[in-house]
Design a protein around this motif. Structure first.
Motif, PDB file in Angstrom:
ATOM      1  N   UNK A 153       3.678  10.391  -7.066  1.00 35.26           N
ATOM      2  CA  UNK A 153       4.656  10.818  -8.071  1.00 35.26           C
ATOM      3  C   UNK A 153       3.961  11.150  -9.390  1.00 35.26           C
ATOM      4  N   UNK A 154       3.048  10.273  -9.822  1.00 38.87           N
ATOM      5  CA  UNK A 154       2.323  10.516 -11.074  1.00 38.87           C
ATOM      6  C   UNK A 154       1.398  11.731 -10.941  1.00 38.87           C
ATOM      7  N   UNK A 155       0.770  11.888  -9.792  1.00 35.93           N
ATOM      8  CA  UNK A 155      -0.120  13.039  -9.588  1.00 35.93           C
ATOM      9  C   UNK A 155       0.668  14.339  -9.649  1.00 35.93           C
ATOM     10  N   UNK A 156       1.857  14.349  -9.056  1.00 41.24           N
ATOM     11  CA  UNK A 156       2.701  15.550  -9.091  1.00 41.24           C
ATOM     12  C   UNK A 156       3.133  15.857 -10.520  1.00 41.24           C
ATOM     13  N   UNK A 157       3.514  14.821 -11.259  1.00 46.28           N
ATOM     14  CA  UNK A 157       3.925  15.019 -12.653  1.00 46.28           C
ATOM     15  C   UNK A 157       2.747  15.507 -13.496  1.00 46.28           C
ATOM     16  N   UNK A 158       1.557  14.962 -13.220  1.00 43.75           N
ATOM     17  CA  UNK A 158       0.365  15.383 -13.958  1.00 43.75           C
ATOM     18  C   UNK A 158       0.040  16.842 -13.649  1.00 43.75           C
ATOM     19  N   UNK A 159       0.169  17.230 -12.407  1.00 39.91           N
ATOM     20  CA  UNK A 159      -0.108  18.621 -12.019  1.00 39.91           C
ATOM     21  C   UNK A 159       0.891  19.570 -12.665  1.00 39.91           C
ATOM     22  N   UNK A 160       2.130  19.145 -12.714  1.00 40.54           N
ATOM     23  CA  UNK A 160       3.178  19.963 -13.335  1.00 40.54           C
ATOM     24  C   UNK A 160       2.902  20.144 -14.832  1.00 40.54           C
ATOM     25  N   UNK A 161       2.526  19.055 -15.481  1.00 40.32           N
ATOM     26  CA  UNK A 161       2.226  19.123 -16.917  1.00 40.32           C
ATOM     27  C   UNK A 161       1.004  20.005 -17.152  1.00 40.32           C
ATOM     28  N   UNK A 163       0.838  -1.197   0.000  1.00 42.37           N
ATOM     29  CA  UNK A 163       0.000   0.000   0.000  1.00 42.37           C
ATOM     30  C   UNK A 163       0.875   1.250   0.000  1.00 42.37           C
ATOM     31  N   UNK A 164       1.877   1.296   0.855  1.00 37.71           N
ATOM     32  CA  UNK A 164       2.755   2.467   0.940  1.00 37.71           C
ATOM     33  C   UNK A 164       3.505   2.706  -0.368  1.00 37.71           C
ATOM     34  N   UNK A 165       3.993   1.640  -0.984  1.00 43.29           N
ATOM     35  CA  UNK A 165       4.720   1.777  -2.252  1.00 43.29           C
ATOM     36  C   UNK A 165       3.793   2.293  -3.346  1.00 43.29           C
ATOM     37  N   UNK A 166       2.584   1.759  -3.418  1.00 42.02           N
ATOM     38  CA  UNK A 166       1.632   2.206  -4.441  1.00 42.02           C
ATOM     39  C   UNK A 166       1.228   3.665  -4.216  1.00 42.02           C
ATOM     40  N   UNK A 167       1.071   4.047  -2.960  1.00 40.20           N
ATOM     41  CA  UNK A 167       0.712   5.432  -2.655  1.00 40.20           C
ATOM     42  C   UNK A 167       1.819   6.387  -3.089  1.00 40.20           C
ATOM     43  N   UNK A 168       3.058   5.960  -2.907  1.00 40.28           N
ATOM     44  CA  UNK A 168       4.191   6.785  -3.328  1.00 40.28           C
ATOM     45  C   UNK A 168       4.220   6.938  -4.851  1.00 40.28           C
ATOM     46  N   UNK A 169       3.974   5.841  -5.559  1.00 40.82           N
ATOM     47  CA  UNK A 169       3.933   5.893  -7.034  1.00 40.82           C
ATOM     48  C   UNK A 169       2.794   6.792  -7.508  1.00 40.82           C
ATOM     49  N   UNK A 170       1.622   6.644  -6.899  1.00 45.09           N
ATOM     50  CA  UNK A 170       0.471   7.464  -7.272  1.00 45.09           C
ATOM     51  C   UNK A 170       0.766   8.935  -7.043  1.00 45.09           C
TER      52      UNK A 170
END
Length: 108
Positions: free
Chosen positions: A29-37, A20-27
């Motif tokens: 990361x993608x959310x931050x990249x999506x927000x940046x884009x 769960x913790x690993x998946x939350x970290x990946x999510x």
């Protein structure tokens, strides 16, 4: 056997929590990249990935909760068995004492 089952359950719970913790970290990361884009006005695949990973985080959160509940249930069952055994032992002791008292009174 109960100790081994408890150890196994603790390990399963720890594994589910780690996933769960690993998946939350990946999510995240993608959310931050999506927000940046999105801030740069760029459509990105990151938004889709963030959603997919958020769904995975939700699924893993449920799995981790199930494992926690199994641990709680298992601990309750072990505690109940211990209380039942203690009560049975106390009753057996009381019966033996009563039998001894009757035997003493009857001279037997």
């Amino acid at each position: 056997a109960a100790a081994a089952a408890t150890a196994t359950q603790v390990a399963r719970e720890a594994t589910a929590t780690a996933a769960l913790n690993a998946a939350a970290e990946i999510a995240a990361t993608h959310a931050a990249a999506a927000a940046e884009a999105a801030a740069m006005g760029v459509q990105s695949e990151e938004a889709t990935l963030a959603i997919a990973h958020t769904v995975e985080v939700d699924r893993l959160a449920v799995a981790a909760q199930v494992e926690r509940e199994k641990s709680i249930s298992q601990n309750l069952a072990i505690s109940t068995a211990a209380v039942t055994a203690a009560a049975a032992e106390k009753q057996a002791t009381a019966v033996a004492a009563a039998n001894l008292a009757v035997s003493s009174e009857t001279g037997g």
